[in-house]
Every structure is written in structure tokens, then in C-alpha cells.
Design a protein around this motif. Sequence first.
Motif, short mmCIF file in Angstrom:
data_model
loop_
_atom_site.label_atom_id
_atom_site.label_comp_id
_atom_site.label_asym_id
_atom_site.label_seq_id
_atom_site.Cartn_x
_atom_site.Cartn_y
_atom_site.Cartn_z
N PHE A 23 0.82 -1.21 0.00
CA PHE A 23 0.00 0.00 0.00
C PHE A 23 0.86 1.27 0.00
CE2 PHE A 23 -3.21 -3.01 1.54
CZ PHE A 23 -4.23 -2.72 0.67
N ARG A 26 2.01 2.02 -3.40
CA ARG A 26 0.90 2.62 -4.14
C ARG A 26 0.80 4.11 -3.85
NH1 ARG A 26 -4.59 0.90 -6.19
NH2 ARG A 26 -5.46 2.91 -6.78
N THR A 48 -4.08 -3.84 -4.95
CA THR A 48 -4.54 -2.90 -3.91
C THR A 48 -5.89 -2.29 -4.25
OG1 THR A 48 -3.30 -1.08 -4.93
CG2 THR A 48 -2.20 -2.30 -3.16
N LEU A 52 -8.99 -0.67 -1.94
CA LEU A 52 -9.03 0.79 -1.89
C LEU A 52 -10.27 1.39 -2.56
CD1 LEU A 52 -5.31 1.68 -2.61
CD2 LEU A 52 -6.48 1.55 -0.41
N ALA A 69 -5.05 4.64 0.62
CA ALA A 69 -3.91 3.72 0.74
C ALA A 69 -3.08 4.04 1.98
CB ALA A 69 -3.04 3.81 -0.52
N MET A 72 -4.78 2.59 4.85
CA MET A 72 -4.58 1.14 4.90
C MET A 72 -3.22 0.78 5.47
SD MET A 72 -7.30 -0.38 4.24
CE MET A 72 -6.55 -1.98 4.37
#
Length: 191
Positions: A23, A26, A48, A52, A69, A72
Motif C-alpha cells: 500500500f 501505491r 490494492t 481501496l 492507501a 490502509m
Amino acid sequence: MSYLLNALSMLIQVAFAMIATLFLVRVAAEATRADFHNPLSQFIYRYTNPVLRPIRRVLPNWRRINLAALLMVWLTLLIERLLIFGLGGFMPLLPGLLVLSLADLLDFVLLFYIIVIFGWSLLTMLSADPYQPIIRLAGAIIEPVLRPLRGRMVVGSIDFSPTVVVIVLLLARILMAAPLFDLGSRLAQGG
């Protein structure tokens, strides 16, 4: 802690670090507008996005930062911290747990950039193929961090800007993340 609990704790830390890294990459790739056609970028997006997509409906991006993200990553580190405490038979107070997981997030981001800068520098020094997907993605992620010093720290033909940035990041871990960990530990114990 027994040896079995230590081994289980290590496995939990590795598994949650891998999830958090996915994450975090990302977040970093979107923030730096890394090449989406890179196979690694597509892999990260593919794995992901199912998580998301529903969160992004409620928590949209802020500028180029994917807040869903980032959330997360924080939640992953919070759950990891909670499981580690549970293995030790200790249940922290909520304010301490929140501060500790925030410290984990800060430390994780700093350590992530240290490792990516070190790995990218090592691979470029070894004259690896600059079109390799991992080198392109790492270069895109660290470029905004290195850009302010690029060309200013050159001695001969060696650019020391990655070294200076790594030292600054290590100092940030000591001066920012460590005091936050101490505060979180005190709050977790009720002190």
C-alpha cells in the motif's frame, strides 16, 4: 517470551510489513506519478485496488496523496501492533495504541525511503539496466526526495545526494519517530 512466540511474532511482522509495503508503494507511486505502464505499477494497482476502491468513495485523494492507501498502511500497522501486544498478553490503552501505530507509520515510511534509496543507488552503481521495472519505479519514487540536492553534492563523478538524504532520514527516525514511540509506550501503559 518463548521461542515459539518470538517466531510467531516475527512471522506476523513480516506478513504485515509486506502488506503495508504494497500500500505504501501505491501511495508513493501515485504521488510521484510513476509510469503506470510499468509491470510493477500494474501489479500494485491490481492487488490494492479491490481494497481501496470502496474506501476512496468516502476518502478521496488529497492533491496527489492517496489517503485511502495511506489509511490502509496505518491500519495494517495498527493491527500488527495489536497482535504483537496480544501475543505478549498485554492490552494497551487506546490512546497509546493510536500513537504507537502513528509512530510505526512514520518510522515505516522513513525506513521504506532509506531502503529504496539505498537499493536504487546500489543498483545504479552496478550499472544495472535502467529500463528494469524495479529500477524505474524506485527512481520515480525517490526522485522528488533527491531532486533538491541533485547536482549539489557531486565530488568528482560521484553524486553524494543519496547519502545525504539517507543520513537525514536516519536522523528523522531518531529525532521524530523515537520520541513518538516513547510517548506511545507511556500512554499505552497508562503513564
